[in-house]
Design an enzyme around this catalytic site. Sequence first.
Site, PDB file in Angstrom:
ATOM      1  N   ASN A  33       4.762 -17.241   2.427  1.00 38.84           N
ATOM      2  CA  ASN A  33       4.478 -16.257   1.383  1.00 38.84           C
ATOM      3  C   ASN A  33       4.005 -14.976   2.072  1.00 38.84           C
ATOM      4  O   ASN A  33       2.868 -14.898   2.519  1.00 38.84           O
ATOM      5  CB  ASN A  33       3.391 -16.835   0.458  1.00 38.84           C
ATOM      6  CG  ASN A  33       2.905 -15.840  -0.574  1.00 38.84           C
ATOM      7  OD1 ASN A  33       3.525 -14.788  -0.778  1.00 38.84           O
ATOM      8  ND2 ASN A  33       1.796 -16.151  -1.228  1.00 38.84           N
ATOM      9  N   TRP A  34       4.904 -14.006   2.147  1.00 35.67           N
ATOM     10  CA  TRP A  34       4.587 -12.787   2.896  1.00 35.67           C
ATOM     11  C   TRP A  34       3.727 -11.810   2.100  1.00 35.67           C
ATOM     12  O   TRP A  34       3.385 -10.721   2.594  1.00 35.67           O
ATOM     13  CB  TRP A  34       5.887 -12.112   3.378  1.00 35.67           C
ATOM     14  CG  TRP A  34       6.601 -12.909   4.424  1.00 35.67           C
ATOM     15  CD1 TRP A  34       6.085 -13.964   5.134  1.00 35.67           C
ATOM     16  CD2 TRP A  34       7.952 -12.738   4.895  1.00 35.67           C
ATOM     17  NE1 TRP A  34       7.030 -14.451   6.010  1.00 35.67           N
ATOM     18  CE2 TRP A  34       8.177 -13.721   5.890  1.00 35.67           C
ATOM     19  CE3 TRP A  34       8.987 -11.844   4.571  1.00 35.67           C
ATOM     20  CZ2 TRP A  34       9.394 -13.835   6.558  1.00 35.67           C
ATOM     21  CZ3 TRP A  34      10.203 -11.973   5.242  1.00 35.67           C
ATOM     22  CH2 TRP A  34      10.403 -12.944   6.222  1.00 35.67           C
TER      23      TRP A  34
ATOM     24  N   HIS B 129       0.683 -18.295  -8.682  1.00 36.92           N
ATOM     25  CA  HIS B 129      -0.155 -18.070  -7.499  1.00 36.92           C
ATOM     26  C   HIS B 129      -1.466 -17.447  -7.969  1.00 36.92           C
ATOM     27  O   HIS B 129      -1.474 -16.581  -8.857  1.00 36.92           O
ATOM     28  CB  HIS B 129       0.550 -17.147  -6.495  1.00 36.92           C
ATOM     29  CG  HIS B 129      -0.175 -17.097  -5.193  1.00 36.92           C
ATOM     30  ND1 HIS B 129      -1.317 -16.350  -5.025  1.00 36.92           N
ATOM     31  CD2 HIS B 129       0.039 -17.735  -4.017  1.00 36.92           C
ATOM     32  CE1 HIS B 129      -1.766 -16.538  -3.790  1.00 36.92           C
ATOM     33  NE2 HIS B 129      -0.953 -17.367  -3.157  1.00 36.92           N
TER      34      HIS B 129
ATOM     35  N   GLU C  93      -3.463 -25.314  -3.873  1.00 30.67           N
ATOM     36  CA  GLU C  93      -4.144 -24.291  -3.075  1.00 30.67           C
ATOM     37  C   GLU C  93      -5.525 -24.023  -3.675  1.00 30.67           C
ATOM     38  O   GLU C  93      -5.639 -23.269  -4.650  1.00 30.67           O
ATOM     39  CB  GLU C  93      -3.358 -22.976  -3.129  1.00 30.67           C
ATOM     40  CG  GLU C  93      -1.962 -23.040  -2.593  1.00 30.67           C
ATOM     41  CD  GLU C  93      -1.444 -21.652  -2.214  1.00 30.67           C
ATOM     42  OE1 GLU C  93      -1.194 -21.424  -1.039  1.00 30.67           O
ATOM     43  OE2 GLU C  93      -1.329 -20.790  -3.101  1.00 30.67           O
TER      44      GLU C  93
ATOM     45  N   GLY D 119      -6.737 -17.257   2.141  1.00 31.83           N
ATOM     46  CA  GLY D 119      -7.071 -16.050   2.893  1.00 31.83           C
ATOM     47  C   GLY D 119      -8.501 -16.003   3.406  1.00 31.83           C
ATOM     48  O   GLY D 119      -8.962 -14.963   3.872  1.00 31.83           O
TER      49      GLY D 119
ATOM     50  N   GLY E  39       0.360 -18.275   3.914  1.00 30.63           N
ATOM     51  CA  GLY E  39       0.278 -16.842   3.649  1.00 30.63           C
ATOM     52  C   GLY E  39       0.098 -16.066   4.929  1.00 30.63           C
ATOM     53  O   GLY E  39       1.048 -15.804   5.671  1.00 30.63           O
ATOM     54  N   GLY E  40      -1.154 -15.713   5.240  1.00 31.91           N
ATOM     55  CA  GLY E  40      -1.499 -14.867   6.380  1.00 31.91           C
ATOM     56  C   GLY E  40      -0.780 -15.187   7.684  1.00 31.91           C
ATOM     57  O   GLY E  40      -0.244 -14.296   8.348  1.00 31.91           O
TER      58      GLY E  40
HETATM   59  P1  PGA Z   1      -3.289 -17.940   3.219  1.00 28.84           P
HETATM   60  O1  PGA Z   1      -2.500 -17.792   1.829  1.00 28.84           O
HETATM   61  O2  PGA Z   1      -2.446 -18.856   4.081  1.00 28.84           O
HETATM   62  O3  PGA Z   1      -3.367 -16.565   3.751  1.00 28.84           O
HETATM   63  O4  PGA Z   1      -4.587 -18.548   2.901  1.00 28.84           O
HETATM   64  C1  PGA Z   1      -1.885 -18.884   1.213  1.00 28.84           C
HETATM   65  C2  PGA Z   1      -1.299 -18.438  -0.088  1.00 28.84           C
HETATM   66  O5  PGA Z   1      -1.836 -17.506  -0.698  1.00 28.84           O
HETATM   67  O6  PGA Z   1      -0.301 -18.988  -0.552  1.00 28.84           O
END
Ligand code: PGA
Length: 257
Positions: free
Chosen positions: A11-12, A96, A168, A174, A235-236
């Site tokens: 997930n960019w 999300h 999640e 994040g 994500g990150g």
């Molecule tokens: P993260 O994000 O890996 O940066 O914690 C995950 C997401 O929001 O799907």
Amino acid sequence: MTDRKPLVIANWKMELSYKAEIALARSLKSRLKGLGEVEVVVCPSFSSLESVRTQLGRSVIALGAQNVHWEEQGPWTGAVSVHHLRDLVTWCLVGHSEQRKLTGQDDNEVVQAAMLLLAHGVKPVVCIGESFEEQQAEASVEKVTQQVQALLAKATRASLTKLVIAYEPLWAIGSGVSPDPNDVAATMLLIRKLVAERFDEQAADRLRILYGGSVTPANVESFLSEPGVDGVLVGGASVHIMQLEEIVMKVRDCYTK
Ligand code: PGA
């Protein structure tokens, strides 16, 4: 060993420029060439979907969108409908937590969006998870149960092979903080129990469930070594080519062991 193919979704978010997304897709395509054991999906911004799609061409990497509106059409300035996405993407994230926060969408709207995607041949990745406050109040099980039951009230048994649930915890997204892998495994078990109660064991066994929230190359194996975790939503770390590649390779190794 299960028949569920492992899945890594990148997930960019809104982290990269248009050009950077295309460059990342290009490098990923060449680095993951020939990879067959893991399904990899990249979710760039709406505006680069078409270009990233062209870049990926016939590669093993599939394309996903980060969001879709739960209504089919209407006066929703700035929103993107399923009619735009259906010819572009294979996958789409729904619910999300960052979108839930931005738009205030509730579980019913998230489920509505998931059903809309399925009706148009796009596979939904339904994101669920408890907030920090809910976790502190020991209400995580209740929250996950409520979100999964809202989905199962509308999903058909057959749709469970197309949709994916991504667990999640909001406080892990994040933040660099992640839950105890045992707790993640317990949540996967809870979700499968709810599916088995609604349908049957076989349906529960077919559903793919991902973990997401501060996944890195350093911690990915700790989640994957738990039973019932079918992959990760990243994500990150996913905007860094080396990290994303390492995560994909570690997922592959965990499942081919
Ligand atoms: P993260 O994000 O890996 O940066 O914690 C995950 C997401 O929001 O799907």
